[in-house]
Design a protein around this motif. Sequence first.
Motif, mmCIF file in Angstrom:
data_model
loop_
_atom_site.group_PDB
_atom_site.id
_atom_site.type_symbol
_atom_site.label_atom_id
_atom_site.label_comp_id
_atom_site.label_asym_id
_atom_site.label_seq_id
_atom_site.Cartn_x
_atom_site.Cartn_y
_atom_site.Cartn_z
ATOM 1 N N MET A 1 0.824 -1.189 0.000
ATOM 2 C CA MET A 1 0.000 0.000 0.000
ATOM 3 C C MET A 1 0.873 1.261 0.000
ATOM 4 S SD MET A 1 -3.033 0.932 -0.065
ATOM 5 C CE MET A 1 -4.146 2.208 0.302
ATOM 6 N N LYS A 2 1.949 1.215 0.778
ATOM 7 C CA LYS A 2 2.842 2.366 0.846
ATOM 8 C C LYS A 2 3.531 2.603 -0.493
ATOM 9 C CE LYS A 2 5.266 4.264 4.668
ATOM 10 N NZ LYS A 2 6.112 4.057 5.810
ATOM 11 N N LEU A 3 3.850 1.515 -1.216
ATOM 12 C CA LEU A 3 4.481 1.635 -2.525
ATOM 13 C C LEU A 3 3.541 2.327 -3.519
ATOM 14 C CD1 LEU A 3 6.791 0.953 -4.507
ATOM 15 C CD2 LEU A 3 5.599 -1.198 -4.944
ATOM 16 N N ILE A 4 2.280 1.962 -3.489
ATOM 17 C CA ILE A 4 1.298 2.591 -4.381
ATOM 18 C C ILE A 4 1.161 4.074 -4.057
ATOM 19 C CG2 ILE A 4 -1.141 2.623 -5.044
ATOM 20 C CD1 ILE A 4 -1.112 -0.424 -4.597
ATOM 21 N N ARG A 6 3.462 5.968 -2.739
ATOM 22 C CA ARG A 6 4.690 6.630 -3.180
ATOM 23 C C ARG A 6 4.671 6.860 -4.688
ATOM 24 N NH1 ARG A 6 9.266 6.297 0.576
ATOM 25 N NH2 ARG A 6 10.622 6.441 -1.233
ATOM 26 N N ILE A 7 4.183 5.885 -5.443
ATOM 27 C CA ILE A 7 4.092 6.034 -6.901
ATOM 28 C C ILE A 7 3.115 7.146 -7.259
ATOM 29 C CG2 ILE A 7 3.291 4.902 -9.016
ATOM 30 C CD1 ILE A 7 4.533 2.315 -7.934
ATOM 31 N N LEU A 8 1.975 7.175 -6.593
ATOM 32 C CA LEU A 8 0.976 8.209 -6.884
ATOM 33 C C LEU A 8 1.471 9.598 -6.491
ATOM 34 C CD1 LEU A 8 -2.328 6.391 -5.887
ATOM 35 C CD2 LEU A 8 -1.460 6.844 -8.182
ATOM 36 N N LEU A 9 2.171 9.700 -5.374
ATOM 37 C CA LEU A 9 2.725 10.993 -4.970
ATOM 38 C C LEU A 9 3.829 11.450 -5.920
ATOM 39 C CD1 LEU A 9 2.807 10.704 -1.082
ATOM 40 C CD2 LEU A 9 1.333 12.159 -2.466
ATOM 41 N N SER A 100 13.170 15.581 -6.960
ATOM 42 C CA SER A 100 13.722 15.053 -5.709
ATOM 43 C C SER A 100 13.231 15.855 -4.508
ATOM 44 C CB SER A 100 15.242 15.066 -5.748
ATOM 45 O OG SER A 100 15.717 14.228 -6.742
ATOM 46 N N PHE A 101 13.193 17.174 -4.668
ATOM 47 C CA PHE A 101 12.729 18.046 -3.589
ATOM 48 C C PHE A 101 11.253 17.783 -3.271
ATOM 49 C CE2 PHE A 101 10.912 22.174 -2.272
ATOM 50 C CZ PHE A 101 11.592 22.314 -1.079
ATOM 51 N N LEU A 102 10.411 17.726 -4.300
ATOM 52 C CA LEU A 102 8.984 17.474 -4.068
ATOM 53 C C LEU A 102 8.739 16.080 -3.490
ATOM 54 C CD1 LEU A 102 7.087 19.051 -7.106
ATOM 55 C CD2 LEU A 102 6.975 19.714 -4.719
ATOM 56 N N GLN A 103 9.474 15.090 -3.985
ATOM 57 C CA GLN A 103 9.320 13.743 -3.456
ATOM 58 C C GLN A 103 9.701 13.680 -1.983
ATOM 59 O OE1 GLN A 103 11.677 11.431 -6.207
ATOM 60 N NE2 GLN A 103 9.852 10.714 -7.284
ATOM 61 N N SER A 104 10.749 14.369 -1.601
ATOM 62 C CA SER A 104 11.134 14.345 -0.185
ATOM 63 C C SER A 104 10.064 14.993 0.679
ATOM 64 C CB SER A 104 12.487 15.017 0.017
ATOM 65 O OG SER A 104 12.408 16.391 -0.249
ATOM 66 N N ILE A 105 9.436 16.051 0.188
ATOM 67 C CA ILE A 105 8.340 16.680 0.940
ATOM 68 C C ILE A 105 7.149 15.733 1.031
ATOM 69 C CG2 ILE A 105 6.617 18.521 0.875
ATOM 70 C CD1 ILE A 105 8.778 20.327 -0.294
ATOM 71 N N PHE A 106 6.751 15.167 -0.103
ATOM 72 C CA PHE A 106 5.583 14.278 -0.112
ATOM 73 C C PHE A 106 5.825 13.012 0.708
ATOM 74 C CE2 PHE A 106 4.029 15.994 -4.469
ATOM 75 C CZ PHE A 106 3.458 17.085 -3.832
ATOM 76 N N SER A 108 7.802 12.632 3.200
ATOM 77 C CA SER A 108 7.855 12.921 4.633
ATOM 78 C C SER A 108 6.449 12.901 5.238
ATOM 79 C CB SER A 108 8.537 14.259 4.888
ATOM 80 O OG SER A 108 7.723 15.320 4.437
ATOM 81 N N LEU A 109 5.451 13.155 4.426
ATOM 82 C CA LEU A 109 4.067 13.073 4.897
ATOM 83 C C LEU A 109 3.634 11.629 5.159
ATOM 84 C CD1 LEU A 109 2.440 15.632 2.430
ATOM 85 C CD2 LEU A 109 3.147 16.038 4.801
ATOM 86 N N LEU A 110 4.301 10.673 4.500
ATOM 87 C CA LEU A 110 3.950 9.253 4.654
ATOM 88 C C LEU A 110 4.596 8.602 5.871
ATOM 89 C CD1 LEU A 110 4.142 7.803 1.044
ATOM 90 C CD2 LEU A 110 2.116 8.360 2.359
ATOM 91 N N LYS A 111 5.659 9.211 6.378
ATOM 92 C CA LYS A 111 6.366 8.591 7.500
ATOM 93 C C LYS A 111 5.465 8.486 8.707
ATOM 94 C CE LYS A 111 11.024 9.519 6.182
ATOM 95 N NZ LYS A 111 12.289 10.049 6.528
#
Length: 115
Positions: A1-4, A6-9, A100-106, A108-111
């Motif tokens: 579920m977390k992988l999906i 991450r892909i969507l984000l 990379s910057f946007l992915q790190s922000i997004f 961090s919301l999943l942690k």
Amino acid sequence: MKLILRILLSALAVIILANVLPNVSVDGYLTAIIVTVVLSILNLLVKPILVILTLPVTVITFGLFLLIINALMILLADNLIDGFAVGNIWWALIFSLLLSFLQSIFFSLLKEDKS
């Protein structure tokens, strides 16, 4: 579920950047998901080979050449995917940094809180 998630984000980040950057375009949401998956596969399979082959240059440039390798991965994805276009290597470099910057922000919301 977390992988999906991450892909969507990551796909959301690709769409945001395609709307913000003038020389980057994505046809739609499905294409953005495909871009995300293809970039993940390229980073898993091709990037380690390039990093090993360019190790002397990477050492001389104190690791800054890795940014060029990331931009090359974006351009390779551009060649592989119809509906995804990046103007040149400089736009690929900017796209790579901002992605990379946007992915790190997004991400961090999943942690989860471990406290």
